[in-house]
Enzyme design. Structure first.
Site, PDB file in Angstrom:
ATOM      1  N   SER A   3       3.719 -28.080 -44.233  1.00  0.00           N
ATOM      2  CA  SER A   3       3.783 -26.836 -43.475  1.00  0.00           C
ATOM      3  C   SER A   3       3.736 -25.648 -44.427  1.00  0.00           C
ATOM      4  O   SER A   3       4.495 -25.597 -45.400  1.00  0.00           O
ATOM      5  CB  SER A   3       5.091 -26.822 -42.681  1.00  0.00           C
ATOM      6  OG  SER A   3       5.255 -25.583 -42.042  1.00  0.00           O
TER       7      SER A   3
ATOM      8  N   CYS B 196      21.513 -26.301 -36.956  1.00  0.00           N
ATOM      9  CA  CYS B 196      22.667 -25.506 -36.577  1.00  0.00           C
ATOM     10  C   CYS B 196      22.241 -24.224 -35.906  1.00  0.00           C
ATOM     11  O   CYS B 196      21.934 -23.240 -36.545  1.00  0.00           O
ATOM     12  CB  CYS B 196      23.528 -25.187 -37.790  1.00  0.00           C
ATOM     13  SG  CYS B 196      25.016 -24.312 -37.322  1.00  0.00           S
TER      14      CYS B 196
HETATM   15  C1  LIG Z   1      10.518 -27.229 -41.367  1.00  0.00           C
HETATM   16  C2  LIG Z   1      10.313 -28.676 -41.310  1.00  0.00           C
HETATM   17  C3  LIG Z   1       9.454 -29.239 -40.348  1.00  0.00           C
HETATM   18  C4  LIG Z   1       8.777 -28.410 -39.278  1.00  0.00           C
HETATM   19  O1  LIG Z   1       7.663 -27.705 -39.750  1.00  0.00           O
HETATM   20  P1  LIG Z   1       7.070 -26.523 -38.839  1.00  0.00           P
HETATM   21  O2  LIG Z   1       5.840 -26.092 -39.554  1.00  0.00           O
HETATM   22  O3  LIG Z   1       8.122 -25.457 -38.804  1.00  0.00           O
HETATM   23  O4  LIG Z   1       6.771 -27.096 -37.510  1.00  0.00           O
HETATM   24  C5  LIG Z   1       9.278 -30.608 -40.359  1.00  0.00           C
HETATM   25  N1  LIG Z   1       9.904 -31.389 -41.266  1.00  0.00           N
HETATM   26  C6  LIG Z   1      10.723 -30.886 -42.194  1.00  0.00           C
HETATM   27  C7  LIG Z   1      11.359 -31.819 -43.179  1.00  0.00           C
HETATM   28  C8  LIG Z   1      10.962 -29.526 -42.247  1.00  0.00           C
HETATM   29  O5  LIG Z   1      11.794 -29.034 -43.167  1.00  0.00           O
END
Ligand SMILES: *Cc1c(COP(=O)(O)O)cnc(C)c1O
Length: 415
Positions: A214, A340
Site C-alpha cells: 500500500s 483502536c
Molecule cells: C494499513 C495496512 C493494510 C491496509 O492497507 P490500505 O491501503 O489502508 O487498505 C493492510 N495490512 C497491513 C499490515 C496494514 O498495516
C-alpha cells in the site's frame, strides 16, 4: 513536467505546532517529491491510459514507469505487478482468487495476528464456503514452523501470513514459510504492507506467489496499492471490468496515485540502500530511554526480529486509552494497536494472541517512526511519555478503590 501550483508540503509547519507524529504504521506523510511527480497527472496529463492517441500514451507511459520503479523495489518483473486501490483490496483479491481456482477443496491458513484486511475476508469465506485455520503465535509474536507445516491439509488452497506485523513490527520467516508452501503445492500470499521499504525484499529469490502493498504506508498517496502476482500464478480478478492491468483488475487506472506510488517506491529503494539508519537509531534511542526511565515497561516482541521503525511497549499499571488521550493533548500521535477506534474497548487481537492470559493488550502503546521524524521530536517524546505514565499511575491508584474510570478522572488534571 514541473508544475508550479504554489502548493508545497510543509513539514516545518507541523513541528511548529508542537505536533509529533509517531504513528507511521497507520499512515505516513507524503514525500514532497512524490507530490511533485503526481501534480502534472492531476492537471496537464489527464488522458486515459487506454486511449489510442498520443495524449493517452503520456499517461500510459507514466503508469509503465511506476510499474518499473515498483518492480525494482520488489526485485520482480514489471509484468508481475497489478495496481489496486490499496492493501485491503490486494488482500481481498488474493483470497477471492485462490478459492476460485481451488482444485480440491477449500481450506485457508492465516496467522491469528493478521491485519483485519486479511482476517475479515477470511472470516467471511469461513461463513460461506470454506474452513480457515488461524494459526497462533508464541509470546514473541512469531509462528512455529513445525506447527505451521502440520496445519497444511491436502485441500489447503492458500496460506496468508504477513511479512511484518503492523502492531508489534515482528517479522515472520516469510521466505521459509513460502518454501514450505511451494514444496507442498500450496499458494502463498504475504501482506507486506508494513515490510515494504523497511527491509530488503527480492521476490525473484523467494517462493512467494502473491504480495500485497500500500502506497500510503511508505510516503505515497492513500487509495492506491499493488498486488504482486508471480508470473506462474493465475489471478481471477476481484474487480471485473475493462481489460486494464492485463485483465487482472478492471477500472480506469488511478494514474496520479500510481505515479505517486512509483516515486515513493523509488525513494524507498534509495533510503533502503542507505540502510534506513536514521529511523532505526531513533527507534532504538526512544525505546532504550523509555525502558530506562519508566519502571514496569517492556517491549512486545522483544525476542523476535522486528522492522526498524516500530516500538510496541507495554506499561504496568496504566490503561492505554488514558495514555493516548493525555499524549494527544501534548501533541503526540501514537496508537494502542491498529484497531483502536475512539471509544472502542476492544483490546488488540495481536497482543492477546501473544499472551492470552495477560492484560498486556490493554496496557500497550505503539510508537512508529519514519524518516520525517527528527531527533528533536524523539527528545520531546522521551521527556513527555514517562511524565504521562507517572501521572496516570498516581491518579489510577486511588481511583481503582473508588471504582471510577481512570480516563475520566485523568482528564481534568492532565499535564
Ligand atoms: C494499513 C495496512 C493494510 C491496509 O492497507 P490500505 O491501503 O489502508 O487498505 C493492510 N495490512 C497491513 C499490515 C496494514 O498495516
Amino acid at each position: 513536467m514541473h508544475n508550479s501550483s504554489g502548493f508545497t508540503y510543509n513539514r516545518t509547519a507541523m513541528t511548529d505546532q508542537q505536533f509529533i507524529y509517531l504513528d507511521n504504521n497507520a499512515t505516513t506523510p507524503l514525500d514532497s517529491a512524490v507530490i511533485e511527480e503526481m501534480l502534472p497527472f492531476l492537471t496537464t496529463f489527464y488522458g486515459n491510459p487506454s486511449s489510442g492517441y498520443a495524449f493517452g500514451a503520456q499517461a500510459r507511459k507514466a503508469v509503465g514507469l511506476a510499474r518499473e520503479r515498483l518492480a525494482a523495489l520488489l526485485g520482480c518483473e514489471p509484468s508481475e505487478i497489478v495496481f489496486t486501490s490499496g492493501g485491503t483490496e490486494s488482500n481481498n483479491a488474493v483470497i477471492h482468487s485462490a478459492l476460485e481456482f481451488a482444485p480440491l477443496g477449500k481450506h485457508v491458513i492465516a496467522s491469528a495476528v493478521e491485519h483485519s484486511a486479511v482476517l475479515r475476508p477470511c472470516q467471511d469465506v469461513e461463513k460461506r464456503c470454506c474452513s480457515v485455520t488461524f494459526l497462533g503465535v508464541n509470546r514473541d509474536g512469531n509462528v512455529d514452523l513445525a506447527e505451521f507445516e502440520a496445519a497444511i491439509r491436502p485441500e489447503t488452497a492458500l496460506v496468508s501470513m504477513m511479512w511484518a506485523n503492523n502492531e508489534t513490527g515482528v517479522l515472520f520467516p516469510v521466505e521459509k514459510i513460502a518454501e514450505i508452501c511451494r514444496r507442498k503445492g500450496v499458494l502463498f500470499h504475504t501482506d507486506a504492507v508494513q515490510a515494504l521499504g523497511k527491509i530488503p525484499i527480492r521476490l525473484r529469490d523467494t517462493a512467494v506467489d502473491f504480495l500485497s502493498l500500500s502506497a500510503h504506508k511508505f510516503h505515497g498517496p492513500k487509495g492506491v496499492g499493488a498486488l504482486y502476482v508471480n508470473r506462474r500464478t493465475r489471478l481471477s480478478p476481484l474487480i471485473a471490468g475493462g481489460g486494464q492491468e492485463n485483465a487482472r483488475r478492471g477500472g480506469t487506472e488511478n494514474v496520479a496515485g500510481i505515479v505517486g506510488l512509483g516515486k515513493a517506491a523509488e525513494l524507498a529503494a534509495k533510503y533502503l540502500a542507505e540502510g534506513n539508519c536514521s529511523v532505526r537509531s531513533m527507534r532504538d534511542r526512544f525505546e532504550k530511554a523509555i525502558l530506562e526511565s519508566v519502571s514496569g515497561a517492556s517491549v512486545n516482541g522483544a525476542g523476535a526480529p522486528r522492522i526498524p521503525n516500530t516500538s510496541s511497549l507495554s506499561f504496568e499499571g496504566i490503561e492505554s486509552s488514558a495514555v493516548l488521550l493525555l499524549l494527544d493533548r501534548q501533541g503526540i500521535c501514537c496508537s494502542a494497536g491498529s484497531a483502536c477506534r475512539t471509544g472502542s474497548q476492544e483490546a488488540s487481537h495481536v497482543l492477546r494472541a501473544m499472551n492470552p492470559n495477560g492484560d498486556g493488550a490493554r496496557r500497550s502503546l505503539r510508537f512508529s517512526f519514519s524518516r520525517f521524524n527528527t531527533e528533536a521530536e524523539i527528545d520531546r517524546a522521551v521527556e513527555i511519555v514517562p511524565k504521562v505514565i507517572e501521572k496516570l499511575r498516581q491518579t489510577a491508584a486511588p481511583m481503582q478503590r473508588g471504582g471510577f474510570s481512570p480516563v475520566a478522572m485523568a482528564l481534568p488534571g492532565a499535564p
